[in-house]
Design a protein around this motif. Sequence first.
Motif, short mmCIF file in Angstrom:
data_model
loop_
_atom_site.label_atom_id
_atom_site.label_comp_id
_atom_site.label_asym_id
_atom_site.label_seq_id
_atom_site.Cartn_x
_atom_site.Cartn_y
_atom_site.Cartn_z
N SER A 369 0.81 -1.22 0.00
CA SER A 369 0.00 0.00 0.00
C SER A 369 0.84 1.27 0.00
O SER A 369 0.33 2.35 -0.32
CB SER A 369 -0.92 0.03 1.23
N ALA A 370 2.13 1.16 0.33
CA ALA A 370 2.94 2.37 0.51
C ALA A 370 4.02 2.53 -0.55
O ALA A 370 4.28 3.65 -1.00
CB ALA A 370 3.58 2.37 1.90
N VAL A 371 4.68 1.47 -0.93
CA VAL A 371 5.83 1.55 -1.84
C VAL A 371 5.36 1.33 -3.27
O VAL A 371 5.01 0.21 -3.66
CB VAL A 371 6.91 0.53 -1.45
N THR A 372 5.34 2.42 -4.04
CA THR A 372 4.84 2.35 -5.41
C THR A 372 5.92 2.60 -6.46
O THR A 372 5.63 2.56 -7.65
CB THR A 372 3.70 3.37 -5.62
N GLY A 373 7.15 2.88 -6.02
CA GLY A 373 8.22 3.14 -6.97
C GLY A 373 9.55 3.30 -6.26
O GLY A 373 9.61 3.28 -5.01
N PRO A 374 10.64 3.48 -7.01
CA PRO A 374 11.97 3.61 -6.41
C PRO A 374 12.09 4.74 -5.38
O PRO A 374 12.74 4.55 -4.35
CB PRO A 374 12.88 3.84 -7.62
N PRO A 375 11.51 5.93 -5.60
CA PRO A 375 11.63 6.97 -4.56
C PRO A 375 11.03 6.54 -3.23
O PRO A 375 11.59 6.83 -2.16
CB PRO A 375 10.90 8.17 -5.16
#
Length: 411
Positions: A369-375
């Motif tokens: 739910s929180a990590v959607t990409g490298p940043p």
Amino acid sequence: MNSSLQADVPQDMAGRAEPPRPGEVFRAFLKLGLTSFGGPVAHLGYFRDELVLRRKWIDEAGYADLVALCQFLPGPASSQVGFALGLLRGGSLGGLAAWCAFTLPSAALLVLFAMGAGAFGGPVGSGLVHGLKLVAVAVVAQAVWGMARSLAPDRPRAAIALLSVFVVSFAAGSIGQIAAILAGSLLGAWLCRDGAPASPAHLAFALSRRAGACALAAACLLLAALPLAAAASGSHALALFDVFYRAGALVFGGGHVVLPLLETAVVRPGWIDANGFLAGYGAAQAVPGPLFSFAAFLGAAMEPWPNGMLGAAICLVGIFAPGLLLVAGALPFWNALRRRPLAQAAMRGANAAVVGVLAAALYSPVWTSAVTGPPDFAVALAGFVLLTVWKAPPWLVVVLTSATGVALALL
């Protein structure tokens, strides 16, 4: 010392009867409730410094035994230790005073956050919420790392932890989590019999066995009767109390482990969305006191009535009630039980299973739910390193991660 002492007769370290001191208990725990950052392990350190070393309410051996008891039981270990110390110093009113003073500061802050969360709009608000979700990734990852090192340090317990990951992954929801912990207990009784025995020191709490039996009976009766009463009445308030009571009664390992149980109970029915759930969990890292106070945020932020202050009170009392009843019920019997090697081995297995349950929760719902990409990954990893390597206080990680989330949203 006779373990069937009557209630409300607290004793000093030498075993002499003293008058109950609930006012002193309230003041001591209010100070702890306003300053105890860092989660349950840190709380136990604060308690030791303030109540064992400085105030001398109990000696080191008695405190160690008390911590062992509360780790054996389901529920929030640090709050249970605090409640028991309040019982020791101030009788039944002292136990209630300790819980209120330690819990209400964090609960009040989280209710204020729930009521003000809707005021954040646009990129600043969305960035703040997303930053708080990334805090949850870092904090839960830290909990998995630390608990794995202490609770699954050898091959048998590491195997139990891994098995519990599979159980929870293939049997979603609270049923899988409870099954994993029960299986861990059984496997621990078989595989984990080589640990060191518990300390033989005797605990002289002013609780009779009859009072303890009544508390245990009440805890079990509520667990069995609340679902039936909620279904028969159709009352959402009663259903809410039942959900949070079951979460508090069926979780080992404290605040972080209750996360998947609560997610299953309140997000899947649509009482609160996943973003709000994780934002509140992240905010709970920034406040002192017990992580179970997260229940107050959920009760205040939910869509169905009762919510707001009433919902917060229902959820807060519901999630803490079973743990407090269980510790009050177990105190008169703990001296005999804790000497049994089989019970100690079963608890080692249950604690190892907790590591697996939390590891599964780290992936879903926290990571997904929180990590959607490298940043996002970089920010969460930075928070994890701050917590584990640089030993930064959690509130500072919350501030930095939230600010980074806002900056990323503005960019």
